[in-house]
Design an enzyme around this catalytic site. Structure first.
Site, PDB file in Angstrom:
ATOM      1  N   SER A  36     -10.962 -21.044   3.277  1.00  0.00           N
ATOM      2  CA  SER A  36     -11.692 -21.077   4.535  1.00  0.00           C
ATOM      3  C   SER A  36     -11.841 -19.640   5.005  1.00  0.00           C
ATOM      4  O   SER A  36     -11.412 -18.702   4.326  1.00  0.00           O
ATOM      5  CB  SER A  36     -10.940 -21.920   5.571  1.00  0.00           C
ATOM      6  OG  SER A  36     -11.699 -22.034   6.752  1.00  0.00           O
ATOM      7  N   ARG A  37     -12.486 -19.479   6.173  1.00  0.00           N
ATOM      8  CA  ARG A  37     -12.677 -18.113   6.684  1.00  0.00           C
ATOM      9  C   ARG A  37     -11.538 -17.677   7.599  1.00  0.00           C
ATOM     10  O   ARG A  37     -11.515 -16.536   8.056  1.00  0.00           O
ATOM     11  CB  ARG A  37     -14.023 -18.013   7.396  1.00  0.00           C
ATOM     12  CG  ARG A  37     -15.196 -18.010   6.424  1.00  0.00           C
ATOM     13  CD  ARG A  37     -16.540 -17.987   7.099  1.00  0.00           C
ATOM     14  NE  ARG A  37     -16.841 -19.252   7.753  1.00  0.00           N
ATOM     15  CZ  ARG A  37     -18.038 -19.578   8.232  1.00  0.00           C
ATOM     16  NH1 ARG A  37     -19.038 -18.729   8.137  1.00  0.00           N
ATOM     17  NH2 ARG A  37     -18.240 -20.743   8.827  1.00  0.00           N
ATOM     18  N   HIS A  79     -25.029 -21.324   0.781  1.00  0.00           N
ATOM     19  CA  HIS A  79     -24.882 -21.735  -0.613  1.00  0.00           C
ATOM     20  C   HIS A  79     -25.191 -20.626  -1.609  1.00  0.00           C
ATOM     21  O   HIS A  79     -24.439 -20.381  -2.544  1.00  0.00           O
ATOM     22  CB  HIS A  79     -25.766 -22.956  -0.901  1.00  0.00           C
ATOM     23  CG  HIS A  79     -25.229 -24.229  -0.333  1.00  0.00           C
ATOM     24  ND1 HIS A  79     -25.862 -25.441  -0.477  1.00  0.00           N
ATOM     25  CD2 HIS A  79     -24.098 -24.483   0.387  1.00  0.00           C
ATOM     26  CE1 HIS A  79     -25.159 -26.383   0.137  1.00  0.00           C
ATOM     27  NE2 HIS A  79     -24.092 -25.824   0.663  1.00  0.00           N
ATOM     28  N   LYS A  97     -25.661 -30.061  -2.345  1.00  0.00           N
ATOM     29  CA  LYS A  97     -27.086 -30.097  -2.097  1.00  0.00           C
ATOM     30  C   LYS A  97     -27.334 -29.949  -0.584  1.00  0.00           C
ATOM     31  O   LYS A  97     -26.443 -30.265   0.211  1.00  0.00           O
ATOM     32  CB  LYS A  97     -27.711 -31.376  -2.661  1.00  0.00           C
ATOM     33  CG  LYS A  97     -26.986 -32.670  -2.289  1.00  0.00           C
ATOM     34  CD  LYS A  97     -27.320 -33.134  -0.902  1.00  0.00           C
ATOM     35  CE  LYS A  97     -26.275 -34.033  -0.334  1.00  0.00           C
ATOM     36  NZ  LYS A  97     -26.187 -33.912   1.125  1.00  0.00           N
ATOM     37  N   ASP A 178     -31.195 -31.862   4.714  1.00  0.00           N
ATOM     38  CA  ASP A 178     -29.885 -32.494   4.716  1.00  0.00           C
ATOM     39  C   ASP A 178     -29.886 -33.854   4.031  1.00  0.00           C
ATOM     40  O   ASP A 178     -29.013 -34.147   3.214  1.00  0.00           O
ATOM     41  CB  ASP A 178     -29.363 -32.642   6.145  1.00  0.00           C
ATOM     42  CG  ASP A 178     -27.873 -32.945   6.159  1.00  0.00           C
ATOM     43  OD1 ASP A 178     -27.089 -32.028   5.863  1.00  0.00           O
ATOM     44  OD2 ASP A 178     -27.496 -34.100   6.419  1.00  0.00           O
TER      45      ASP A 178
END
Length: 333
Positions: A36-37, A79, A97, A178
């Site tokens: 994670s960040r 992405h 995706k 989405d």
């Protein structure tokens, strides 16, 4: 024994949690690291899915020598950047995706994977499910004759604040990218490459498409009619119609556990085709099969088709005037 494949998961949202759960049901898969960040988020997610290494930056996961393949589960605006980083570090990649924001980004990612001789796959998980594979087998066997039409819809009610990723243009919000990718990808999977597309959309107050309809013509004949919405809970069904009958993937066609065959002459049949675990298992199994075999891509979701579908999405967005920051980068490139 088959080679153990060591997985890392980049991102900590719902889809990342789903993949973490799926990997427990995949023989020979080990989830060894997450990223994670922030340290807090990485620690929390790592504890939740029992991953021994919990990295506080995406780069640290890319550089982890104990990881073979990284599943990218960040918002789609990230992405391309994330995939390029992981590939540059020598990792195989399975990317959620929509693969990227546009075809230019997709091309760059695929070129690097080929240059590095690494496996890369768009995580269109529905394609790998047993019911979808069985539907394709039945079509190939001539069970419904020559396929002429496909109808598919997908819709849910997005009761979220405007800053939520689904409604936020800065995060690639909108129905087409989405969820519209599901009927689009499945239409191409069953009827072949798209040669023409016509799109209409209703835009919301944040400037993204909240619902859209699109019609497709396919190479070799056949047409598709698709809809996606973040305003209504739609039936979410897919029907493939041929000259001798039809096949239905009813109720949540993106996650079917059975299919229905309705021949023009003959009895309606229900074919059970259960999936393993939560269903994400099957795309992980395919990725591992390809990695073990030294394949650069999956025949079920090849690079050329990912590029073609991103190109169609670019065309669809142009038709409804949906522009993202990533497209400005395209113009400047």
């Amino acid at each position: 024994m088959e080679q153990v494949i060591r997985w890392g998961i980049l991102g900590t949202g719902k889809i990342a949690q789903a993949m973490a759960a799926a990997l427990r049901d995949v023989p020979g898969a080990q989830l060894v690291a997450v990223a994670s960040r922030t340290p807090e988020s990485a620690e929390r997610f790592g504890a939740l899915c029992d991953a021994p290494r919990r990295h506080a930056s995406y780069q640290a996961l890319a550089d982890d020598a104990g990881v073979d393949v990284i599943y990218i589960a960040t918002p789609h605006t990230l992405h391309a950047e994330n995939a390029l980083m992981c590939l540059a570090a020598g990792k195989h990649v399975v990317c959620e995706k929509p693969f990227t924001m546009n075809v230019r980004e997709a091309q760059g990612v695929i070129e690097l994977a080929r240059e590095k001789k690494l496996f890369l796959m768009e995580a269109m998980w529905s394609r790998f499910l047993p019911a979808v594979q069985e539907a394709r087998r039945l079509i190939a066997s001539g069970a419904i004759g020559q396929v002429q039409q496909l109808q598919a819809d997908i819709g849910f009610v997005a009761n979220f604040p405007p800053e939520h990723r689904l409604l936020n243009p800065a995060l690639g919000g909108g129905a087409l990218l989405d969820i519209g990718i599901y009927p689009l990808s499945m239409a191409a999977f069953f009827l072949g490459p798209v040669t023409q597309v016509r799109t209409l959309a209703e835009m919301g107050p944040t400037g993204v498409d909240e619902q859209a309809v699109f019609s497709l013509l396919h190479e070799g004949g056949g047409s598709s009619s698709c809809a996606c919405s973040m305003r209504v809970l739609s039936p979410t069904e897919l029907t493939i119609t041929g000259t001798l009958g039809r096949i239905r993937l009813p109720g949540r066609f993106y996650k079917p556990n059975h299919l229905i065959i309705e021949p023009m002459d003959g009895e309606r049949r229900v074919v059970d085709a259960p999936f393993i675990g939560n269903g994400y298992t099957h795309e992980a199994m395919e990725a591992m099969r390809c990695i073990r075999a030294g394949l650069p891509e999956s025949p079920l979701m090849p690079h050329a088709e990912t590029l073609a579908l991103m190109d169609v999405l670019d065309t669809m967005r142009a038709q409804v005037g949906l522009v993202y920051d990533a497209d400005h980068a395209t113009a400047a490139a």
